[in-house]
Design a protein around this motif. Structure first.
Motif, PDB file in Angstrom:
ATOM      1  N   ARG A  32      42.382  73.659 -40.574  1.00  0.00           N
ATOM      2  CA  ARG A  32      43.518  72.751 -40.663  1.00  0.00           C
ATOM      3  C   ARG A  32      44.517  72.897 -39.518  1.00  0.00           C
ATOM      4  NH1 ARG A  32      45.196  72.611 -45.777  1.00  0.00           N
ATOM      5  NH2 ARG A  32      47.104  71.530 -45.197  1.00  0.00           N
ATOM      6  N   ILE A  33      44.517  74.020 -38.801  1.00  0.00           N
ATOM      7  CA  ILE A  33      45.461  74.205 -37.701  1.00  0.00           C
ATOM      8  C   ILE A  33      45.081  73.327 -36.508  1.00  0.00           C
ATOM      9  CG2 ILE A  33      46.503  75.852 -36.102  1.00  0.00           C
ATOM     10  CD1 ILE A  33      47.316  76.202 -39.025  1.00  0.00           C
ATOM     11  N   LEU A  34      43.795  73.307 -36.160  1.00  0.00           N
ATOM     12  CA  LEU A  34      43.344  72.578 -34.985  1.00  0.00           C
ATOM     13  C   LEU A  34      42.718  71.239 -35.313  1.00  0.00           C
ATOM     14  CD1 LEU A  34      41.789  75.456 -32.838  1.00  0.00           C
ATOM     15  CD2 LEU A  34      44.021  74.371 -32.571  1.00  0.00           C
ATOM     16  N   ARG A  35      42.355  71.006 -36.559  1.00  0.00           N
ATOM     17  CA  ARG A  35      41.654  69.785 -36.935  1.00  0.00           C
ATOM     18  C   ARG A  35      42.425  69.039 -38.013  1.00  0.00           C
ATOM     19  NH1 ARG A  35      38.526  68.032 -33.024  1.00  0.00           N
ATOM     20  NH2 ARG A  35      37.399  69.769 -32.064  1.00  0.00           N
ATOM     21  N   LEU A  36      42.299  67.713 -37.975  1.00  0.00           N
ATOM     22  CA  LEU A  36      43.018  66.869 -38.927  1.00  0.00           C
ATOM     23  C   LEU A  36      42.125  65.714 -39.353  1.00  0.00           C
ATOM     24  CD1 LEU A  36      45.733  65.813 -40.271  1.00  0.00           C
ATOM     25  CD2 LEU A  36      46.025  64.489 -38.154  1.00  0.00           C
ATOM     26  N   ASP A  37      42.075  65.470 -40.658  1.00  0.00           N
ATOM     27  CA  ASP A  37      41.534  64.219 -41.174  1.00  0.00           C
ATOM     28  C   ASP A  37      42.726  63.458 -41.740  1.00  0.00           C
ATOM     29  OD1 ASP A  37      40.400  62.083 -42.471  1.00  0.00           O
ATOM     30  OD2 ASP A  37      38.714  63.220 -43.286  1.00  0.00           O
ATOM     31  N   ALA A  38      43.199  62.481 -40.987  1.00  0.00           N
ATOM     32  CA  ALA A  38      44.429  61.780 -41.368  1.00  0.00           C
ATOM     33  C   ALA A  38      44.249  60.880 -42.575  1.00  0.00           C
ATOM     34  CB  ALA A  38      44.956  60.969 -40.183  1.00  0.00           C
ATOM     35  N   ASN A  39      43.013  60.717 -43.040  1.00  0.00           N
ATOM     36  CA  ASN A  39      42.782  60.000 -44.294  1.00  0.00           C
ATOM     37  C   ASN A  39      42.946  60.907 -45.511  1.00  0.00           C
ATOM     38  OD1 ASN A  39      42.215  57.522 -43.072  1.00  0.00           O
ATOM     39  ND2 ASN A  39      40.042  58.003 -42.829  1.00  0.00           N
ATOM     40  N   ARG A  40      43.218  62.189 -45.274  1.00  0.00           N
ATOM     41  CA  ARG A  40      43.311  63.160 -46.365  1.00  0.00           C
ATOM     42  C   ARG A  40      44.725  63.716 -46.460  1.00  0.00           C
ATOM     43  NH1 ARG A  40      38.817  65.548 -48.433  1.00  0.00           N
ATOM     44  NH2 ARG A  40      40.380  66.294 -49.917  1.00  0.00           N
ATOM     45  N   ASP A  41      45.682  62.850 -46.812  1.00  0.00           N
ATOM     46  CA  ASP A  41      47.051  63.350 -46.945  1.00  0.00           C
ATOM     47  C   ASP A  41      47.251  64.158 -48.216  1.00  0.00           C
ATOM     48  OD1 ASP A  41      47.102  61.344 -48.842  1.00  0.00           O
ATOM     49  OD2 ASP A  41      48.646  60.149 -47.849  1.00  0.00           O
ATOM     50  N   ASP A  42      46.162  64.330 -49.000  1.00  0.00           N
ATOM     51  CA  ASP A  42      46.228  65.263 -50.123  1.00  0.00           C
ATOM     52  C   ASP A  42      46.104  66.708 -49.654  1.00  0.00           C
ATOM     53  OD1 ASP A  42      43.550  64.574 -49.373  1.00  0.00           O
ATOM     54  OD2 ASP A  42      42.810  65.523 -51.204  1.00  0.00           O
ATOM     55  N   LEU A  43      45.552  66.914 -48.452  1.00  0.00           N
ATOM     56  CA  LEU A  43      45.369  68.261 -47.912  1.00  0.00           C
ATOM     57  C   LEU A  43      46.255  68.552 -46.705  1.00  0.00           C
ATOM     58  CD1 LEU A  43      41.474  68.717 -48.070  1.00  0.00           C
ATOM     59  CD2 LEU A  43      43.192  69.691 -49.600  1.00  0.00           C
ATOM     60  N   PHE A  44      46.694  67.512 -46.004  1.00  0.00           N
ATOM     61  CA  PHE A  44      47.501  67.685 -44.800  1.00  0.00           C
ATOM     62  C   PHE A  44      48.879  67.072 -45.010  1.00  0.00           C
ATOM     63  CE2 PHE A  44      43.098  67.721 -43.396  1.00  0.00           C
ATOM     64  CZ  PHE A  44      43.063  68.784 -42.516  1.00  0.00           C
ATOM     65  N   ASP A  45      49.832  67.524 -44.202  1.00  0.00           N
ATOM     66  CA  ASP A  45      51.175  66.956 -44.251  1.00  0.00           C
ATOM     67  C   ASP A  45      51.097  65.447 -44.036  1.00  0.00           C
ATOM     68  OD1 ASP A  45      54.246  67.330 -43.970  1.00  0.00           O
ATOM     69  OD2 ASP A  45      53.655  66.149 -42.220  1.00  0.00           O
ATOM     70  N   LYS A  46      51.681  64.690 -44.928  1.00  0.00           N
ATOM     71  CA  LYS A  46      51.508  63.237 -44.877  1.00  0.00           C
ATOM     72  C   LYS A  46      52.139  62.625 -43.636  1.00  0.00           C
ATOM     73  CE  LYS A  46      55.482  62.074 -47.874  1.00  0.00           C
ATOM     74  NZ  LYS A  46      55.881  61.366 -49.114  1.00  0.00           N
ATOM     75  N   TYR A  47      53.234  63.212 -43.154  1.00  0.00           N
ATOM     76  CA  TYR A  47      53.872  62.648 -41.968  1.00  0.00           C
ATOM     77  C   TYR A  47      53.026  62.885 -40.715  1.00  0.00           C
ATOM     78  CZ  TYR A  47      57.826  62.079 -45.062  1.00  0.00           C
ATOM     79  OH  TYR A  47      58.624  61.716 -46.117  1.00  0.00           O
TER      80      TYR A  47
END
Length: 233
Positions: free
Chosen positions: A22-37
Motif C-alpha cells: 500500500r505504500i508504493l502501490r494504489l488501486d484507486a477503485n478500492r477506497d475501502d482500503l486506501f485513503d479516499k482523498y
C-alpha cells in the motif's frame, strides 16, 4: 460452492497484496482500503482523460495496478486499453483484477515500448515523466507508437522545493520547464492545474479538488500539472 470458495480465496489474496504494497502501490477503485482523498486525486486524472478516449485505442504506460485502464474502458468507453507496467507483480494484479477481452496488461518500459508503430490513438502516462532519465528516448517512443494526430496526456508534480528531495524523481518540472519540453516535441494543446482539495503545501492555500486550465497567474498553486499534447508526423 466451489466457485464461491475460489472467489473468497482470490479476494483474500488480492486484499493481502494491496495491504502489503500500500505504500508504493494504489488501486484507486478500492477506497475501502486506501485513503479516499488519495484515491480521488489519482482517479480524477483518468476521468479527465475519459473526455478523449471514446472508441479509441489507448495505451496507459506505467499503468500500475490497472485501475486507470478500467476507468478509461468503462467510463471513457475506449475501444481497447493496453496497460504497460515495469513491475511484474503489479501487472499480474492488473490482469487478475481488470484484464478482459478489451483490456490488456503487459510488462515493459516506456523506453522500449513493445508495440508497433502508429498503433494507438491516445497515450496516457501519469507521474512517469519525472522518473525517466532519458527524456529524449521517452518522447521518441511515445511519438513512435502514437498515430498521426494522436494525443499524449500526462501528469507530473509541480516543482515545489519540498519535492526536490524525492529519491524516486530524476528531474522536477516547473510550469515553464514542462511547457518548454513538451512544446519542443509535440503540439502542446493545454496544460491544466490539478489540486486534491487538501491544504496546499505553499502558504497553506486550500484549493478545491479540481482540474482547471493553467495560466501565468495560477500555475504556482498547482499540486500537479496535466498536459494534453498532439503528435504531428
Amino acid at each position: 460452492m466451489i466457485n464461491a470458495i475460489r472467489d473468497l480465496i482470490k479476494k483474500r489474496h488480492i486484499n493481502g497484496f494491496l495491504k502489503k504494497n500500500r505504500i508504493l502501490r494504489l488501486d484507486a477503485n478500492r477506497d475501502d482500503l486506501f485513503d479516499k482523498y488519495r484515491c480521488y486525486f489519482h482517479a480524477d486524472r483518468y476521468r479527465f482523460a475519459c473526455e478523449y478516449t471514446e472508441d479509441k485505442i489507448v495505451l496507459d504506460c506505467a499503468s500500475g495496478l490497472g485501475y486507470g485502464a478500467d476507468i478509461m474502458k468503462h467510463l471513457g468507453r475506449a475501444k481497447f486499453v493496453y496497460g504497460l507496467e515495469m513491475d511484474q507483480a503489479a501487472s499480474k494484479y492488473a490482469n487478475d483484477v481488470y484484464g478482459c477481452g478489451s483490456i490488456y496488461f503487459d510488462v515493459g518500459s516506456i523506453l522500449n515500448i513493445p508495440y508497433e508503430d502508429d498503433k494507438f490513438d491516445i497515450f496516457t502516462s501519469f507521474e512517469t515523466i519525472e522518473h525517466i532519465e532519458n527524456e529524449d528516448l521517452q518522447f521518441h517512443e511515445i511519438k513512435r507508437v502514437l498515430k498521426n494526430g494522436g494525443l499524449y496526456i500526462l501528469s507530473t508534480p509541480n516543482d515545489w522545493g519540498s519535492d526536490s528531495t524525492n529519491p524516486y524523481h530524476v528531474r522536477h518540472y516547473t510550469y515553464d520547464l514542462l511547457k518548454e519540453k513538451l512544446s519542443n516535441n509535440f503540439d502542446l494543446l493545454q496544460i491544466y492545474n490539478q489540486n486534491s482539495g487538501t491544504p496546499n503545501r505553499q502558504e497553506n492555500h486550500n484549493y478545491p479538488r479540481s482540474i482547471y486550465k493553467t495560466t501565468e497567474e495560477n500555475h504556482y498553486f498547482a499540486e500537479c500539472f496535466i498536459a494534453v499534447c498532439k503528435v504531428n508526423k
